[in-house]
Design a protein around this motif. Sequence first.
Motif, mmCIF file in Angstrom:
data_model
loop_
_atom_site.group_PDB
_atom_site.id
_atom_site.type_symbol
_atom_site.label_atom_id
_atom_site.label_comp_id
_atom_site.label_asym_id
_atom_site.label_seq_id
_atom_site.Cartn_x
_atom_site.Cartn_y
_atom_site.Cartn_z
ATOM 1 N N GLU A 278 0.590 5.280 -63.195
ATOM 2 C CA GLU A 278 0.220 6.485 -63.941
ATOM 3 C C GLU A 278 0.783 6.479 -65.362
ATOM 4 O O GLU A 278 0.284 7.196 -66.238
ATOM 5 C CB GLU A 278 0.677 7.738 -63.191
ATOM 6 N N LEU B 167 6.427 13.748 -63.966
ATOM 7 C CA LEU B 167 6.891 12.594 -64.747
ATOM 8 C C LEU B 167 6.695 12.771 -66.237
ATOM 9 O O LEU B 167 7.596 12.486 -67.038
ATOM 10 C CB LEU B 167 6.190 11.321 -64.269
ATOM 11 N N GLU B 168 5.529 13.242 -66.624
ATOM 12 C CA GLU B 168 5.221 13.404 -68.042
ATOM 13 C C GLU B 168 6.197 14.342 -68.742
ATOM 14 O O GLU B 168 6.468 14.209 -69.939
ATOM 15 C CB GLU B 168 3.785 13.915 -68.190
ATOM 16 N N TYR C 229 2.317 12.712 -61.831
ATOM 17 C CA TYR C 229 2.587 12.319 -63.220
ATOM 18 C C TYR C 229 2.416 13.513 -64.154
ATOM 19 O O TYR C 229 3.276 13.788 -64.995
ATOM 20 C CB TYR C 229 1.660 11.183 -63.651
ATOM 21 N N TYR D 275 2.718 4.528 -58.027
ATOM 22 C CA TYR D 275 2.739 5.680 -58.942
ATOM 23 C C TYR D 275 3.157 5.299 -60.360
ATOM 24 O O TYR D 275 2.833 6.006 -61.304
ATOM 25 C CB TYR D 275 3.591 6.833 -58.409
#
Length: 212
Positions: free
Chosen positions: A120, A85-86, A81, A117
Amino acid sequence: MEKLAIFDVDYTITKKETLMQLFKYVIMKDIKNIRFLPRALYSGFMYSINIYDEKRVKESFLKFIEGIEEKDLALLVKNFYKDVLEKNLYEDAIKMMKNLKSKGYKVYLISASPEFYLREFYAIKEVDMIIGTRFTLESGKFIRKMQGENCKGEEKVKRLKEVLEKENIEVDYKNSYMFSDSLSDKPLLDLVGNAYLINFRKKNTFEVLRWK
């Protein structure tokens, strides 16, 4: 009654498909994991010719983390993450969450991607609930066996209503929102009074928003 702001995840709040990003991340962390690439390609091919359904594809594809200890999986997805992802979130999606949250809406993320996941995304403070496809932990290890059905289409509505019933939440659907990049989410889009497709290019009956 609660008003919901429901968001799909892949290509709705993220710019890329998250499960494939996880696979790439695992390879980046250890190049030896490239050995799982043929399986991934084979699974995709079998799905494309309608031999595998999405449940079987995901169970096959997730071989690359099968047997991982729960604590190691937790660390993996936390770093995934933070590192990936972030950095792939649509700014407009986050702005919409903040805007609707400020108006009293509960923000729900509902996705066919694996819940292990997706959780997150609770790092986004506006998010109240995350619902995804569930997989099995057995004796403290990840097993690539799906619990229940793939969280897609009608299954998303079913899972949402299960959560609402469990939490004893009544919803004002007429004034709720749903955002998705795909018509596979039509059951959820039809459930609410304010439904939007994100960056969608084909002809349809829903209003389209262009998010960056």
